[in-house]
Scaffold this motif. Structure first.
Motif, PDB file in Angstrom:
ATOM      1  N   GLU A 202      41.167  47.604  32.273  1.00  0.00           N
ATOM      2  CA  GLU A 202      41.904  48.206  33.377  1.00  0.00           C
ATOM      3  C   GLU A 202      41.743  47.403  34.659  1.00  0.00           C
ATOM      4  O   GLU A 202      42.696  47.140  35.385  1.00  0.00           O
ATOM      5  CB  GLU A 202      41.408  49.646  33.621  1.00  0.00           C
ATOM      6  N   HIS A 203      40.508  47.004  34.903  1.00  0.00           N
ATOM      7  CA  HIS A 203      40.208  46.246  36.119  1.00  0.00           C
ATOM      8  C   HIS A 203      41.052  44.962  36.167  1.00  0.00           C
ATOM      9  O   HIS A 203      41.689  44.650  37.173  1.00  0.00           O
ATOM     10  CB  HIS A 203      38.709  45.925  36.139  1.00  0.00           C
ATOM     11  N   ASN A 204      41.050  44.264  35.064  1.00  0.00           N
ATOM     12  CA  ASN A 204      41.786  42.998  35.018  1.00  0.00           C
ATOM     13  C   ASN A 204      43.299  43.208  34.994  1.00  0.00           C
ATOM     14  O   ASN A 204      44.051  42.425  35.553  1.00  0.00           O
ATOM     15  CB  ASN A 204      41.338  42.162  33.821  1.00  0.00           C
ATOM     16  N   ARG A 205      43.730  44.255  34.332  1.00  0.00           N
ATOM     17  CA  ARG A 205      45.170  44.529  34.290  1.00  0.00           C
ATOM     18  C   ARG A 205      45.691  44.788  35.708  1.00  0.00           C
ATOM     19  O   ARG A 205      46.714  44.260  36.127  1.00  0.00           O
ATOM     20  CB  ARG A 205      45.453  45.755  33.413  1.00  0.00           C
ATOM     21  N   ARG A 206      44.916  45.574  36.474  1.00  0.00           N
ATOM     22  CA  ARG A 206      45.307  45.859  37.867  1.00  0.00           C
ATOM     23  C   ARG A 206      45.372  44.572  38.668  1.00  0.00           C
ATOM     24  O   ARG A 206      46.310  44.338  39.407  1.00  0.00           O
ATOM     25  CB  ARG A 206      44.281  46.789  38.530  1.00  0.00           C
ATOM     26  N   ALA A 207      44.310  43.761  38.500  1.00  0.00           N
ATOM     27  CA  ALA A 207      44.240  42.519  39.284  1.00  0.00           C
ATOM     28  C   ALA A 207      45.468  41.670  39.012  1.00  0.00           C
ATOM     29  O   ALA A 207      46.034  41.037  39.907  1.00  0.00           O
ATOM     30  CB  ALA A 207      42.974  41.745  38.948  1.00  0.00           C
ATOM     31  N   TYR A 208      45.907  41.681  37.779  1.00  0.00           N
ATOM     32  CA  TYR A 208      47.094  40.896  37.439  1.00  0.00           C
ATOM     33  C   TYR A 208      48.351  41.550  38.007  1.00  0.00           C
ATOM     34  O   TYR A 208      49.175  40.915  38.654  1.00  0.00           O
ATOM     35  CB  TYR A 208      47.214  40.727  35.929  1.00  0.00           C
ATOM     36  N   GLN A 209      48.476  42.850  37.770  1.00  0.00           N
ATOM     37  CA  GLN A 209      49.731  43.493  38.176  1.00  0.00           C
ATOM     38  C   GLN A 209      49.851  43.630  39.686  1.00  0.00           C
ATOM     39  O   GLN A 209      50.940  43.557  40.224  1.00  0.00           O
ATOM     40  CB  GLN A 209      49.849  44.846  37.480  1.00  0.00           C
ATOM     41  N   GLU A 210      48.729  43.815  40.368  1.00  0.00           N
ATOM     42  CA  GLU A 210      48.819  44.018  41.814  1.00  0.00           C
ATOM     43  C   GLU A 210      48.801  42.707  42.586  1.00  0.00           C
ATOM     44  O   GLU A 210      49.434  42.575  43.616  1.00  0.00           O
ATOM     45  CB  GLU A 210      47.678  44.944  42.288  1.00  0.00           C
ATOM     46  N   ARG A 211      48.059  41.729  42.067  1.00  0.00           N
ATOM     47  CA  ARG A 211      47.942  40.488  42.840  1.00  0.00           C
ATOM     48  C   ARG A 211      48.442  39.265  42.081  1.00  0.00           C
ATOM     49  O   ARG A 211      48.322  38.145  42.552  1.00  0.00           O
ATOM     50  CB  ARG A 211      46.480  40.251  43.222  1.00  0.00           C
ATOM     51  N   GLY A 212      48.955  39.492  40.887  1.00  0.00           N
ATOM     52  CA  GLY A 212      49.435  38.352  40.105  1.00  0.00           C
ATOM     53  C   GLY A 212      48.321  37.400  39.698  1.00  0.00           C
ATOM     54  O   GLY A 212      48.545  36.203  39.524  1.00  0.00           O
ATOM     55  N   ASP A 213      47.113  37.935  39.560  1.00  0.00           N
ATOM     56  CA  ASP A 213      45.944  37.105  39.228  1.00  0.00           C
ATOM     57  C   ASP A 213      46.006  36.657  37.754  1.00  0.00           C
ATOM     58  O   ASP A 213      45.682  37.404  36.845  1.00  0.00           O
ATOM     59  CB  ASP A 213      44.684  37.940  39.499  1.00  0.00           C
ATOM     60  N   ASP A 214      46.447  35.406  37.559  1.00  0.00           N
ATOM     61  CA  ASP A 214      46.638  34.909  36.190  1.00  0.00           C
ATOM     62  C   ASP A 214      45.332  34.832  35.413  1.00  0.00           C
ATOM     63  O   ASP A 214      45.312  35.011  34.197  1.00  0.00           O
ATOM     64  CB  ASP A 214      47.268  33.504  36.208  1.00  0.00           C
TER      65      ASP A 214
END
Ligand code: TRP
Ligand code: SF4
Length: 405
Positions: A202-214
């Motif tokens: 969840e933590h990483n999914r958010r980071a990707y979806q909210e900040r585009g963190d590849d």
């Protein structure tokens, strides 16, 4: 399901059956396959339908070419105990997937593939204004997607086909990768991951979806792929949910670029049957020796006493494949100082090539002696491939609304 056969690291590649293969194929492609077969679940096949897209007027040779080519794979060390070897036309599931994909593939995507126009130009003498030829790259997409292959070892010339495959997969997933209760199923899958893993996901999914963190995306994907205890369906849901779409039915494959073969032909140009500068994998030793002894060298070395320049000599290209540093130094020094003659220079090369070919011949022999053995291996490979292909096709039919009876 063990990790070896999980879909995330399936390798697939195909070759059009053109008959016997040569050392260029070995050093460019087959050596790579023999390495990959120990690292991943591999599928290698003879693309006989693809051959027919250009050779439909002369189909008589397809069978012979296919079997000659597969014997050469075996000769090169491709191991049917490690990799699945099969023939495209004997896994008709490829054709059904090709048809289904054709429904949603815009015509423009196919017309824009660079090889389409190029090949038509190059093979002017044949009529390639056919439906099948236009569909060549889409059939290739079906070849790949039906095994959910994630890695496709190919040469530079095939990259555009891989790009099309990725686009087709994306469009397919976008159109059909939705389940009515997707969110609920994702939550179920997360529970099955366990609390700690689910939180990390969840933590990483958010980071990707909210900040585009590849990087976060990559971490979460690796986390999902590393789970051995969850079903394929759950794995696909979790992967799909990461990127916000639905379930990923058809994963996008990556090309595994094969270095362009450093193996030059006997005249220094690229080794190719049509140039007449090739050494076949099962060439007989006398012909090999003869071909190599008469290979052209630096034209400046008319007499034994004339110094030469390896950079201007096709023999040097072969030393770069077959010789270690010490021997290459010996060639450089000896050639430039006229310390060695061209036959001296070729001698260790001829030995190296002969030793390599002897091994190929030995591996090929059981199949040459007993064609039934070869037929059995291919039949078993086709069956294994079909099992995987059927599984994917069932899923595809379901999501495309064709699961009804
Ligand atoms: N088009 C490829 C070639 O000419 C052969 C091929 C057909 C292929 N289907 C494939 C290669 C699927 C990789 C994956 O070399
Ligand atoms: Fe070529 Fe070797 Fe002769 Fe030099 S010595 S010209 S590298 S064959």
């Amino acid at each position: 399901m063990n990790t070896l056969s999980s879909p995330h690291d399936r390798v697939l590649s195909g070759m059009r059956p053109t008959g016997r293969l040569h050392l260029g194929h070995y050093h460019g492609v087959l050596k790579n396959w023999t390495r990959l077969q120990h690292e991943h679940r591999c599928f290698f096949f003879a693309a006989d339908w693809h051959a027919l897209t250009t050779d439909y007027e002369t189909p008589q040779q397809v069978a012979e070419h296919t079997y000659d080519m597969i014997v050469d794979w075996l000769a090169a060390g491709v191991d049917p105990g490690s990799a699945v070897l099969f023939v495209q036309s004997r896994v008709p599931e490829h054709a059904e997937l090709h048809l289904l994909l054709s429904m949603m593939t815009p015509l423009g995507w196919l017309e824009r593939v660079p090889t389409y126009k190029e090949q038509q130009e190059q093979l002017r003498e044949r009529d390639l204004a056919t439906y099948g030829f236009l569909g060549y790259p889409l059939l290739q997409s079906a070849d790949i997607l039906i095994y959910k292959a994630t890695m496709v070892p190919v040469g530079e010339d095939q990259v555009a086909h891989l790009e099309l495959t990725r686009e087709v997969a994306r469009r397919f997933n976008h159109l059909y990768g939705r389940e009515p209760d997707f969110e609920a199923r994702v939550q179920g899958a997360l529970r099955r991951l366990g609390k700690k893993q689910a939180q990390l996901y969840e933590h990483n999914r958010r980071a990707y979806q909210e900040r585009g963190d590849d990087e976060a995306l990559a971490v979460a994907q690796a986390l999902v792929r590393g789970q051995t205890g969850i079903s394929i369906g759950d794995r696909e849901r979790l992967l799909g949910y990461l990127e916000g779409s639905g379930i990923i039915v058809l994963p996008e494959p990556q090309p595994l670029l094969t270095e362009t073969s450093k193996m030059p032909g006997l005249d220094g140009r690229k080794m190719s049957k049509s140039y007449g500068n090739a050494i076949a994998l099962r060439e007989d030793p006398d012909t090999v020796a003869q071909k190599m002894r008469t290979m052209p060298t630096d034209p400046a070395r008319v007499r034994r006493s004339d110094p030469g320049d390896p950079e201007k000599c096709p023999v040097w290209g072969l030393h770069q494949v077959y010789s270690d540093e010490a021997r290459r130094d010996w060639v450089q020094e000896g050639c430039r100082s006229a310390g060695i003659g061209c036959l001296d220079c070729k001698k260790p090369l001829i030995e190296a090539v002969q030793a390599e070919l002897a091994q190929f011949r030995e591996r090929a022999k059981p199949f040459e002696d007993d064609p039934g053995l070869l037929r059995e291996i291919v039949a078993a490979g086709c069956e294994q491939a079909r099992e995987v292909a059927r599984e994917t096709l069932d899923e595809v039919r379901q999501v495309m609304g064709l699961g009804y009876r």
